[in-house]
Design a protein around this motif. Sequence first.
Motif, short mmCIF file in Angstrom:
data_model
loop_
_atom_site.label_atom_id
_atom_site.label_comp_id
_atom_site.label_asym_id
_atom_site.label_seq_id
_atom_site.Cartn_x
_atom_site.Cartn_y
_atom_site.Cartn_z
N THR A 32 0.84 -1.21 0.00
CA THR A 32 0.00 0.00 0.00
C THR A 32 0.87 1.26 0.00
N LEU A 36 0.56 4.17 -2.74
CA LEU A 36 0.34 5.57 -2.35
C LEU A 36 1.44 6.48 -2.89
N ARG A 37 2.71 6.03 -2.82
CA ARG A 37 3.80 6.86 -3.37
C ARG A 37 3.62 7.07 -4.88
N GLU A 58 1.96 9.85 9.55
CA GLU A 58 0.67 9.39 10.07
C GLU A 58 0.07 8.38 9.10
N VAL A 60 -2.66 7.14 6.59
CA VAL A 60 -3.65 7.72 5.70
C VAL A 60 -5.02 7.19 6.16
N GLY A 86 2.50 -3.82 4.37
CA GLY A 86 2.05 -2.50 4.83
C GLY A 86 0.54 -2.41 5.00
N ARG A 89 -2.79 -2.15 8.73
CA ARG A 89 -1.93 -1.30 9.54
C ARG A 89 -2.60 -0.94 10.87
N GLN A 93 -8.52 -2.07 9.83
CA GLN A 93 -8.13 -2.59 8.52
C GLN A 93 -8.06 -4.12 8.54
P1 AMP Z 1 5.21 2.19 3.98
O1 AMP Z 1 5.87 2.27 2.66
O2 AMP Z 1 4.42 0.93 4.18
O3 AMP Z 1 6.15 2.47 5.13
O4 AMP Z 1 4.12 3.37 4.00
C1 AMP Z 1 4.49 4.73 3.88
C2 AMP Z 1 3.35 5.60 4.36
O5 AMP Z 1 2.17 5.36 3.58
C3 AMP Z 1 2.92 5.37 5.80
O6 AMP Z 1 3.69 6.11 6.72
C4 AMP Z 1 1.47 5.84 5.76
O7 AMP Z 1 1.39 7.25 5.76
C5 AMP Z 1 1.01 5.38 4.39
N1 AMP Z 1 0.44 4.02 4.42
C6 AMP Z 1 0.92 2.90 3.81
N2 AMP Z 1 0.12 1.85 4.03
C7 AMP Z 1 -0.92 2.31 4.77
C8 AMP Z 1 -2.08 1.70 5.32
N3 AMP Z 1 -2.34 0.39 5.16
N4 AMP Z 1 -2.93 2.49 6.03
C9 AMP Z 1 -2.69 3.79 6.20
N5 AMP Z 1 -1.61 4.43 5.73
C10 AMP Z 1 -0.73 3.69 5.01
#
Ligand code: AMP
Length: 187
Positions: A32, A36-37, A58, A60, A86, A89, A93
Motif C-alpha cells: 500500500t 500511495l507513493r 501518520e 492515511v 504494509g 496497519r 483494517q
Molecule cells: P510504507 O511504505 O508501508 O512504510 O508506508 C508509507 C506511508 O504510507 C505510511 O507512513 C502511511 O502514511 C502510508 N500508508 C501505507 N500503508 C498504509 C495503510 N495500510 N494504512 C494507512 N496508511 C498507510
Amino acid sequence: MARLIFLGPPGAGKGTQADTLAHLCNIPHISTGDILRGAVAQKTDLGMKAQSYMDQGELVPDQLILDLVRDRLDQPEVETGWILDGFPRNVNQAIFLDHLLQEIEQTCDRVVNLEVPDEVLVARLLSRGRRDDNEEVIRNRLQVYREQTAPLIDFYRDRQKLVSVNGNRSIEQVNAELQQITRGIKH
Ligand code: AMP
C-alpha cells in the motif's frame, strides 16, 4: 501458492523481503505504501489526499485505503496468491480484510512478523533517505506503529496465523527463512 501478510515496524525489511519472495513464488507483491507513493508522484486525487499524512508519518485515513485493497484483491492475477506489505496497519483494517477474504473465499496462510530492534530500525531508515525518512518523521512513524499496528501481533496470534522472524540478520538469511516458511504451507 501462498497468501501472506508482512507485518513489522518501518525499516524491518518488509518491502525488500516481500519483493524477493513474491518474485520467487511468482505472486504479486501488494504494497500500500508503494501504491500511495505512485499516486503522490502522479498527483492523482488519492495522492493529493494522502500526501500530507505520509509526510508526517501518520496513517492515511482508512477510507482511502480500503477500496484500493479491495480492488487489488479482486483481480484475477491474485488468485494464485499474494503478499500484502504494509496492510493491514490497524485493527479496523484487519477486520475489513477478514471480511473481504471471506467474501472472496480466500484465507491468509501466514502473517510474518519481522522483528528488528528499534535502534537498528532508526539507523536503517536514516540511511534509506526516503522523503518521509527524516528523524522527526521516523520517530512518529515508529510511535504510530507501536500504537496502531503492533496490536495486530496479538490479533493474528489469537487466530494462529502469526510467525515471528528475526529480521536483524542479513537479507539472505531472512529470505532463506521466509522461503522455508512458504514451503511449509499446505493447501
Ligand atoms: P510504507 O511504505 O508501508 O512504510 O508506508 C508509507 C506511508 O504510507 C505510511 O507512513 C502511511 O502514511 C502510508 N500508508 C501505507 N500503508 C498504509 C495503510 N495500510 N494504512 C494507512 N496508511 C498507510
